[in-house]
Every structure is written in structure tokens, then in C-alpha cells.
Design an enzyme around this catalytic site. Structure first.
Site, PDB file in Angstrom:
ATOM      1  N   ALA A 136       0.857  -1.189   0.000  1.00 20.03           N
ATOM      2  CA  ALA A 136       0.000   0.000   0.000  1.00 20.03           C
ATOM      3  C   ALA A 136       0.897   1.244   0.000  1.00 20.03           C
ATOM      4  CB  ALA A 136      -0.928   0.019   1.200  1.00 20.03           C
ATOM      5  N   PHE A 137       0.299   2.373  -0.328  1.00 23.62           N
ATOM      6  CA  PHE A 137       1.132   3.559  -0.573  1.00 23.62           C
ATOM      7  C   PHE A 137       1.855   4.071   0.671  1.00 23.62           C
ATOM      8  CE2 PHE A 137       0.163   7.972   0.621  1.00 23.62           C
ATOM      9  CZ  PHE A 137      -0.956   7.802   1.409  1.00 23.62           C
ATOM     10  N   LYS A 138       1.405   3.676   1.866  1.00 25.10           N
ATOM     11  CA  LYS A 138       2.083   4.123   3.077  1.00 25.10           C
ATOM     12  C   LYS A 138       3.558   3.715   3.070  1.00 25.10           C
ATOM     13  CE  LYS A 138      -1.812   5.482   5.270  1.00 25.10           C
ATOM     14  NZ  LYS A 138      -2.824   5.222   4.232  1.00 25.10           N
ATOM     15  N   ASP A 139       3.869   2.636   2.350  1.00 23.63           N
ATOM     16  CA  ASP A 139       5.276   2.199   2.264  1.00 23.63           C
ATOM     17  C   ASP A 139       6.174   3.263   1.645  1.00 23.63           C
ATOM     18  OD1 ASP A 139       4.836  -0.384   3.294  1.00 23.63           O
ATOM     19  OD2 ASP A 139       4.267  -1.149   1.319  1.00 23.63           O
TER      20      ASP A 139
ATOM     21  N   LEU B 285       6.859   5.280   4.734  1.00 22.83           N
ATOM     22  CA  LEU B 285       7.264   4.584   5.954  1.00 22.83           C
ATOM     23  C   LEU B 285       8.486   3.702   5.761  1.00 22.83           C
ATOM     24  CD1 LEU B 285       3.797   3.962   7.520  1.00 22.83           C
ATOM     25  CD2 LEU B 285       5.711   5.173   8.580  1.00 22.83           C
TER      26      LEU B 285
END
Ligand SMILES: *Cc1c(COP(=O)(O)O)cnc(C)c1O
Length: 499
Positions: free
Chosen positions: A114-117, A120
Site C-alpha cells: 500500500a502507498f504508506k510504504d 514509511l
């Protein structure tokens, strides 16, 4: 505009005191409850043409060096190298896929799909570097509330990073089964995952309260701990997200899809307003973005806000098939409010006080006028499912539910405005992360299959290999099973830290 200038960070609620980027990254949230904002948005030094052939990592350096001005070249390049490596399953890091008159910017090729990677995977390195730069001796305790994706991405980013612990709270019944499985199987002695009886806003409010608890802070310091935040309010998350908008435009130019200077639109499936704010910052750096299209699901607080100038969280909270956007308080919007209030911390503080007291505030007409680059709309559950099915039937390309909200809103935008400018849709999760909703959207006959049967069926349909992140959890053991009431979050943290 000025370039090569130091960027300092002040709070949206009291901007008299300015601090360096590394200090803002360490603090996460300001003591006054405000968010750190750059004192100016730097302009890109290189043209998009100059960056057209650069790698993701090179563009990341070009963008991030302008915001994190107290990092040395070596420090920053080191962070970038450690973040954007083989954890991503494609060398491009963020590929653009053209389908049905739009460019899907796939931001889901990292460790947790997911784009949070995107942010993060670099935040832990920015934080450790910041700690060293500021001679911080205490162990850093990351405290995070998650609606699903942030939690796993933060856990993956911080797991076994020396000098850190990470504690994640999620709404026990408010994330997808795969999201939950991903979190509760997280390895790493420094990781802690807790379900709460409450929704995401309860979890977020609980974390905010813990952060602003002075007594707890002093107790922590005495015991050698200090809190920091991995939530999307940390500028160490916001800044890396600007990169992919610059990257996308540079690649479109390099591939001859747009001409030099040609403007594009971006559509962003929005929850906490971090991703679209990054696009707004990219625009202010000189990236030729015409419209910032803010897509909401049935929790359409932002749609109403852009339409009426009234932000009103007093409404029913809806659980949808795009749970990472099930949010009634979009924290990062505060940065935009501060800006359109004329970078006025006092005025912004009044709006935020109204929000916390009455759940509502109304911006002035003058402020509304500054929002003309934004367009807000929303998609209901049926429209979201229809978008997945139609795109699949038309092109064979399968998108996840969050991206589908953006796709549906883009359809509405085009119909309303007739604007046919090239458009980038931020594709924020792999369809494999929300397999059941995605497959049900394509055909209700799939509902009888088990989660992993669906995964294999999706792989066949979309002709895409099952991502590693999913393969891993097929057999992984559950190692986290703590559940608490929303009122018990502080005690739970104290227990974990043994203080
Ligand atoms: C977090 C998330 C969003 C919302 O992004 P914000 O920056 O919070 O607006 C959208 N889609 C997915 C899959 C997410 O994980």
C-alpha cells in the site's frame, strides 16, 4: 522564488518558534497540538526535463534535500538508499500504468503493498539520523493509530530498527481481515500491536491524548523513552510523498506522454489528507498540476467541506470497502487551513478549537477562494464496485477499492467539467490487499470462496503474480492478540514499556 534556502518548521498553532527539519521529524506533533509546516515551499532546482531520465532515488534526493535542509547530502542519500531498495518488487519503485484514459501511479510496490510504504520505508532512517544529529539518547517509541495500512507499513519499517519500539493501535472491527492478519503476524521484538474497541477516530484521539500528556512524557524521559509519531502528520512522512508526484510528471514527460509545461490533473483517494497535501506541495514547488481532485468514500466530510466551506464531523461514521479512507477528522487538512488562513497560527488555532469542541468550523469566503485548485467529490459503495468491474471488463486492469473511489470521482469530474487534461490517479493499494471486496465487485459469485482462494483467483484474472506480502501471511503465526478499551490505551502503553 528563492532556492537553496534553509527551510525551518513552525507549528500550525504557534509559529513563533521555528525548528530544523530533523527536530520536527523527531517530535512528530508539536507540543501545542499543532502540525509542523515548512516556513516556505522551496522551488524545484532542476526542470522536469532534467529529471526525466532520473531514477526514483535520484528524484527523491532532488526533492527531499530542498525540505530537509539540515541533513547532509551523505545522510539523506544514505536514508534514500536504505528505503527504496529490493523491499520494492519493481526497480521503478512507482510505475505508471495507462488504462482507460488515465495514468495509474502504482504506489503499492513496497513491503506492505500500500502507498504508506512510500513514506514509511524511509521514515525510520530519517528518524534515526535525526536522533543522532540532535544527540538524542533515549529510545524512540513510535506510537501510531491506524485505519489499517499505516499500522502494517510502520511496523514493517521499524521492525528491529535499533533504538526504537513501535506500538500500533487499530480499530478491532474496522480493518480488513488481510490487514489485520498482516499486523498481528508482524515479527520483531520491538513491535506491539493492539486492537481497540472503537473506530479509527477513537484510536487517533487516544494517541493524540497520550502524546499531549505532559506527566507521561516526563515519566518516560526519566525511564529513557521518548515518543515520536509515524502517523501522516509527521513531516518525515509528508516530504517523501511529494517525491512521487515529481517523479510521475518527469516520467510522463520523458515518455512523451505530456509536452514540456503541459499541465496534468491528479486524483487522490483521500482519508487523512496527507497524500493530496503532498500533491499540493509538489504543485507549489513548480510541478505543473492543474486540478487536485480529492476523492472521498461515503465518509464524505471533505466533499462537503470543498462544497460549502464547512468542515463538519458530526455525522454517522460509515464502514466502507475502502477502510483506509474511513475517517471523519482529516488531520493533515490543518496544514492547508493554516495556509489559506494566511499562515496565521492564531486563526488556525481557533478553527481547530471549534473542531475539537463542536466538531465543526466554517472557513471564510476569502479562504474558500484559495481552494479553487481543489475539486472534491465522493463515490458510494455501488459506484466504487462498478468502477472496479467496468475497468476490469474494459481493459483487464484490476484496481483496489481505494483507487476505485478515485476512479469513480475522476469519472464524475470529467462528466461535470469536460476537462480532458492528462490525469494521474494515485493508486494507493494493491487489489490483493482488499481481495474480497475487489473480487465481489467483479462478480458476486466469488463471495463463497475463502480469502486465499480469492487471492489465487485474482492472480489468474489480473494476470499478476501474488505479491510476497500476501504469500508471507498465508501460513504466518499470530503473535499479537492484545485487545483493549479505548479508555485503556495509556495504561496499555505504560504496561508495554514497563513504566
Ligand atoms: C492511507 C490510505 C489512503 C488515504 O491517504 P491519506 O494520506 O490519509 O489521505 C488511501 N488509500 C489507501 C490504500 C491508504 O492506505
Amino acid at each position: 522564488m528563492v532556492t537553496g534556502m534553509e527551510v525551518l518548521y513552525g507549528s500550525t498553532r504557534n509559529d513563533e518558534k521555528k525548528i530544523q527539519a530533523s527536530q520536527a521529524i523527531l517530535k512528530g506533533l508539536s507540543e501545542d497540538g499543532g502540525l509542523f509546516v515548512p516556513d516556505h515551499i522551496p522551488s524545484l532546482e532542476k526542470s522536469l526535463k532534467d529529471m526525466a531520465d532520473m531514477s526514483y532515488q535520484e528524484i527523491a534526493y532532488e526533492v527531499m534535500k530542498l525540505f530537509l535542509t539540515d541533513f547532509t547530502e551523505e545522510e539523506l542519500k544514505n536514508c534514500i538508499r536504505k528505503a527504496y531498495d529490493s523491499k520494492f518488487d519493481t526497480e521503478e519503485i512507482a510505475p505508471l500504468v495507462e488504462a482507460d484514459h488515465a495514468y495509474y501511479l502504482e504506489l503499492f510496490h513496497g513491503a506492505t503493498i500500500a502507498f504508506k510504504d512510500m513514506a514509511l520505508s524511509i521514515l525510520p532512517h530519517l528518524m534515526i539520523t535525526s536522533a543522532k544529529k540532535n544527540h538524542v539518547e533515549e529510545e524512540i517509541v513510535i506510537l501510531t493509530a491506524t485505519s489499517g495500512d499505516t499500522g502494517k507499513a510502520a511496523l514493517a519499517g521499524f521492525a528491529d530498527v535499533e533504538g526504537t519500539k513501535i506500538i500500533v493501535f487499530y480499530p478491532k472491527n474496522g480493518v480488513s481481515p488481510i490487514q489485520e492478519k498482516q499486523m498481528v503476524t508482524q515479527k520483531g521484538d520491538n513491535t506491539f500491536v493492539i486492537g481497540i474497541h472503537g473506530n479509527f477516530d477513537d484510536a487517533q484521539t487516544g494517541v493524540k491524548n497520550i502524546f499531549s500528556d505532559k506527566e507521561l512524557e516526563e515519566k518516560m524521559l526519566r525511564k529513557g523513552f521518548r515518543f515520536s509519531s509515524a502517523n501522516s502528520i509527521n513531516i518525515g512522512r509528508l516530504v517523501p510523498q511529494i517525491v512521487y508526484y515529481v517523479f510521475a510528471c518527469a516520467k510522463l514527460l520523458g515518455n512523451g506522454k505530456i509536452a514540456d509545461g503541459e499541465e496534468i490533473n491528479v486524483v487522490v483517494p483521500t482519508g487523512n489528507f496527507g497524500n493530496i497535501l503532498a500533491a499540493f506541495y509538489a504543485r507549489n514547488m513548480g510541478v505543473p498540476i492543474a486540478k487536485l481532485i480529492c476523492a472521498s468514500n461515503e465518509n464524505k466530510v471533505l466533499y462537503d467541506f470543498f462544497r460549502t466551506g464547512s468542515y463538519d464531523r458530526n455525522r454517522e461514521f460509515m464502514l466502507t470497502s475502502s477502510p483506509s479512507m474511513d475517517i471523519l477528522i482529516s488531520s493533515n487538512l490543518e496544514r492547508l487551513i493554516y495556509r489559506i488562513a494566511g499562515n496565521d497560527a492564531k486563526k488556525n488555532g481557533e478553527f481547530m478549537a471549534a473542531l475539537s469542541q463542536n466538531g465543526q468550523y466554517q472557513i471564510t469566503e476569502e479562504m474558500s477562494r484559495q481552494l479553487s485548485d481543489f475539486y472534491g467529490n465522493y463515490a458510494d459503495e455501488q459506484e466504487t464496485a462498478d468502477t472496479i468491474r467496468t475497468l476490469y471488463e474494459k481493459t483487464g486492469y484490476v484496481i483496489d477499492t481505494h483507487t476505485a473511489v478515485a476512479g469513480a470521482v475522476y469519472g464524475k469530474y470529467r462528466e461535470e467539467t469536460g476537462d480532458t487534461r492528462k490525469t494521474v490517479i494515485a493508486s494507493t493499494a494493491s487489489p490483493f490487499k482488499f481481495t474480497r471486496s475487489v473480487m465481489n465487485a467483479i462478480d458476486s459469485k466469488y463471495d463463497s470462496m475463502t480469502d486465499f482462494e480469492l487471492v489465487d483467483e485474482l492472480s489468474r484474472l489480473a494476470n499478476v503474480k501474488v505479491p510476497n506480502a500476501i504469500e508471507e501471511i498465508r501460513t504466518a503465526a499470530v503473535v499479537h492478540n492484545t485487545v483493549c478499551e479505548k479508555e485503556e490505551m495509556k495504561e496499555t502503553v505504560e504496561k508495554i514499556l514497563g513504566i
